[in-house]
Design an enzyme around this catalytic site. Structure first.
Site, mmCIF file in Angstrom:
data_model
loop_
_atom_site.group_PDB
_atom_site.id
_atom_site.type_symbol
_atom_site.label_atom_id
_atom_site.label_comp_id
_atom_site.label_asym_id
_atom_site.label_seq_id
_atom_site.Cartn_x
_atom_site.Cartn_y
_atom_site.Cartn_z
ATOM 1 N N LEU A 86 0.795 -1.399 0.027
ATOM 2 C CA LEU A 86 0.084 0.023 0.042
ATOM 3 C C LEU A 86 0.843 1.397 0.031
ATOM 4 C CD1 LEU A 86 -3.011 -1.024 2.392
ATOM 5 C CD2 LEU A 86 -2.720 -1.101 -0.172
ATOM 6 N N ILE A 89 5.807 3.283 -4.431
ATOM 7 C CA ILE A 89 7.357 2.879 -4.657
ATOM 8 C C ILE A 89 8.240 4.107 -4.994
ATOM 9 C CG2 ILE A 89 8.534 1.294 -6.018
ATOM 10 C CD1 ILE A 89 7.149 -0.117 -4.097
ATOM 11 N N ASN A 103 2.779 -4.998 -10.547
ATOM 12 C CA ASN A 103 1.596 -4.714 -9.531
ATOM 13 C C ASN A 103 0.188 -5.636 -9.839
ATOM 14 O OD1 ASN A 103 0.509 -3.731 -7.131
ATOM 15 N ND2 ASN A 103 -0.568 -2.232 -8.535
ATOM 16 N N HIS A 105 -3.799 -5.081 -9.216
ATOM 17 C CA HIS A 105 -4.481 -4.175 -9.057
ATOM 18 C C HIS A 105 -6.157 -4.776 -8.976
ATOM 19 C CE1 HIS A 105 -6.375 -0.353 -7.535
ATOM 20 N NE2 HIS A 105 -7.516 -0.508 -8.792
ATOM 21 N N ASP A 146 -0.514 3.143 -10.787
ATOM 22 C CA ASP A 146 -1.374 2.352 -11.395
ATOM 23 C C ASP A 146 -1.684 2.633 -13.147
ATOM 24 O OD1 ASP A 146 -3.893 2.200 -8.950
ATOM 25 O OD2 ASP A 146 -2.212 0.967 -9.426
ATOM 26 N N GLU A 175 -7.764 -13.680 -9.007
ATOM 27 C CA GLU A 175 -6.276 -13.430 -8.581
ATOM 28 C C GLU A 175 -5.447 -14.920 -8.366
ATOM 29 O OE1 GLU A 175 -6.743 -11.183 -4.946
ATOM 30 O OE2 GLU A 175 -6.476 -9.440 -6.034
HETATM 31 C C1 GRF Z 1 -5.425 -8.132 -3.262
HETATM 32 O O1 GRF Z 1 -6.748 -7.692 -3.542
HETATM 33 C C2 GRF Z 1 -4.787 -7.511 -4.534
HETATM 34 O O2 GRF Z 1 -5.533 -7.369 -5.694
HETATM 35 C C3 GRF Z 1 -4.584 -6.010 -4.076
HETATM 36 O O3 GRF Z 1 -4.354 -6.021 -2.703
HETATM 37 C C4 GRF Z 1 -4.936 -7.230 -2.282
HETATM 38 C C5 GRF Z 1 -3.986 -8.005 -1.720
HETATM 39 O O4 GRF Z 1 -4.581 -9.050 -0.818
HETATM 40 N N1 GRF Z 1 -3.121 -5.556 -4.681
HETATM 41 P P1 GRF Z 1 -3.453 -10.031 -0.162
HETATM 42 O O5 GRF Z 1 -2.868 -9.408 1.032
HETATM 43 O O6 GRF Z 1 -2.709 -10.921 -0.938
HETATM 44 O O7 GRF Z 1 -4.578 -10.998 0.484
#
Ligand code: GRF
Length: 189
Positions: A86, A89, A103, A105, A146, A175
């Site tokens: 969060l 960078i 990254n 997103h 982003d 993901e």
């Molecule tokens: C995920 O939703 C990812 O898309 C975003 O942050 C979240 C990370 O979740 N960048 P985690 O810490 O991997 O569970």
């Protein structure tokens, strides 16, 4: 033989990072380190069990970037993957790793991206906008939040009955399904 060494940068639970470390094709080709901007005992234990160097770095964004940059250099890191990281960078890290920082997103960028758009905030914005689909975007990291080159995007439909939690769950399933493969292709070029 050149073997990629990936620094996984996290701020959240690290579920994406854990999945990458357990992804067999990545285990065969790469080494990992994990850098967390928050205390994360579960990740610390996971890294011990999987013999992955783990670092927790505190401090403001500038101190955090300086330390992350130092760790990456000392550990001969070749690629950086932000998995729920969060903090912004620094230009130094971007310069040292240009074209080798990814990254993920949790929306279909450029929609619902930019400052403050992370985690549940993204899914709530998608829900409030009445979108009929959402997804994930995996992109290179550049100086502008982003907006790096999009490497991959995957989408999922949203029904009128889906609430914010269900949208988040659908995104997390994307993901889980796609991120490890995209990272492997990215680091093995
Ligand atoms: C995920 O939703 C990812 O898309 C975003 O942050 C979240 C990370 O979740 N960048 P985690 O810490 O991997 O569970």
């Amino acid at each position: 033989m050149y073997s990629p060494k990936i620094a996984l940068l996290i701020s959240g639970t690290g579920s994406n990072a854990k999945r990458l470390i357990h992804f067999k094709p990545l285990q065969l080709c790469c080494e990992f380190i994990v850098i967390s901007s928050k205390n994360n005992d579960s990740m610390r234990l996971f890294c011990e069990e999987n013999k992955v160097d783990y670092f927790e770095i505190e401090g403001n964004t500038e101190e955090l970037n300086l330390l992350a940059n130092k760790i990456c250099r000392e550990k001969f890191v070749t690629h950086i993957v932000l998995a729920g990281f969060l903090k912004k960078i620094s230009f130094d890290i971007i310069k040292n790793y240009r074209g080798r920082i990814l990254n993920i997103h949790p929306s279909l960028l450029p929609k619902f991206g930019g400052k403050g758009m992370y985690g549940r905030h993204v899914h709530r914005a998608v829900f409030n906008a009445g979108e009929t689909k959402t997804g994930i975007t995996i992109h290179e990291v550049t100086e502008i939040y982003d907006q790096g080159k999009i490497i991959a995007q995957y989408e999922v439909s949203i029904s009128k009955l889906d609430d914010v939690e269900q949208i988040e769950q659908k995104v997390r399933e994307l993901e889980e399904k796609y991120f490890p493969e995209v990272v492997k292709n990215f680091v093995t070029g």
